[in-house]
Write an enzyme that holds these catalytic residues in place. Sequence first.
Site, PDB file in Angstrom:
ATOM      1  N   LYS A 255      -4.611  -3.699  -3.305  1.00 46.02           N
ATOM      2  CA  LYS A 255      -4.544  -3.583  -1.844  1.00 46.02           C
ATOM      3  C   LYS A 255      -5.783  -2.865  -1.342  1.00 46.02           C
ATOM      4  O   LYS A 255      -6.048  -1.726  -1.721  1.00 46.02           O
ATOM      5  CB  LYS A 255      -3.282  -2.827  -1.430  1.00 46.02           C
ATOM      6  CG  LYS A 255      -3.118  -2.699   0.083  1.00 46.02           C
ATOM      7  CD  LYS A 255      -1.764  -2.094   0.430  1.00 46.02           C
ATOM      8  CE  LYS A 255      -1.538  -2.021   1.931  1.00 46.02           C
ATOM      9  NZ  LYS A 255      -0.205  -1.474   2.273  1.00 46.02           N
TER      10      LYS A 255
ATOM     11  N   ASP B 231       7.644   1.550   9.853  1.00 48.20           N
ATOM     12  CA  ASP B 231       7.332   0.122   9.987  1.00 48.20           C
ATOM     13  C   ASP B 231       8.267  -0.684   9.084  1.00 48.20           C
ATOM     14  O   ASP B 231       7.847  -1.620   8.400  1.00 48.20           O
ATOM     15  CB  ASP B 231       5.869  -0.136   9.618  1.00 48.20           C
ATOM     16  CG  ASP B 231       5.351  -1.464  10.163  1.00 48.20           C
ATOM     17  OD1 ASP B 231       5.990  -2.022  11.082  1.00 48.20           O
ATOM     18  OD2 ASP B 231       4.315  -1.939   9.676  1.00 48.20           O
TER      19      ASP B 231
END
Length: 315
Positions: free
Chosen positions: A121, A226
Amino acid sequence: MKLDVEFLRYLSKDDFRVLTAVEMGMRNHEIVPAELISRITSLKHGGTYKVLKNLLKHKLVHHDSSKYDGFRLTYLGYDFLAIRTLVNRGVIAYVGRQIGVGKESDIFEVATEDGTVLAMKLHRLGITSFRAVKSKRDYLRHRSSFSWLYLSRLAAFKEFAFMKALEDHGFPVQKAMDCNRHCVIMSLVQGYSLVQVRELQNPEVVFEIVLGLIVRLAEHGFIHCDFNDFNIMIDDDEKVIMIDFPQMVSVSHQNAQMFFDRDVECIYKFFAKRYNLSFEDDADDNNFAHADIDESGRPSFSSISKSSGCLDTCY
């Protein structure tokens, strides 16, 4: 700028020496003076300028002459520095296809020398995520100026630390392998994000698991902030895995209750719309050991009992 690792193999030691010099200069300069880069690298016969010209050609650095002759790293240049370090550490050996993209990161398949496939990532905070950074994250603290590369590095280190802590406490997360600059190496999830899943064998069970994770996180001192169908992975056996943690905040955050309620609301709305679940009888059916429920049957932030040794005190 698209990550093209083919060019990485053609970069010389001098190329990386200059990239590292630019990175060092960016600690105190938004645009690093060319003269300073040359002093740091100490390459002879104008070698620094020749290398900078090549790096500029391949968009690893950006040139700015508005105030003085200077350079800064691009995300691609930062990518190459991080990947090279992880390769030299023996963490990864190959970079494969891109498997995910978002407002704040790009995800790639990578592999170790023995062929084990992992996920890489690359955090890419920028203009599109500026409001989120300012409103939800405490990276800036009291700073009046900042670099997006620096904030992306902080996001990566924060996510790596969160994943390690959550894994140690039995949360269903990917295994964090290593971290360098804005890059996190983690285990690859063999599954799908919930937004891609049209049908579930046991939607009620999955819903209870997902909602329970929000409560468990709060009990351990965190709000995900989130928690939605994009950041919940599920495999063929309907095992749930949580992902994406750099925006997490402590339950002591001034907006913690709002973030908690928003995460809960997001899950209720998604499961009602996608899987046609009805929550009219939730007040009688829900069973959260350490959290009371409000009149609507939903977990109540104010009544959550934090466990001893809360993780948020460490981050």
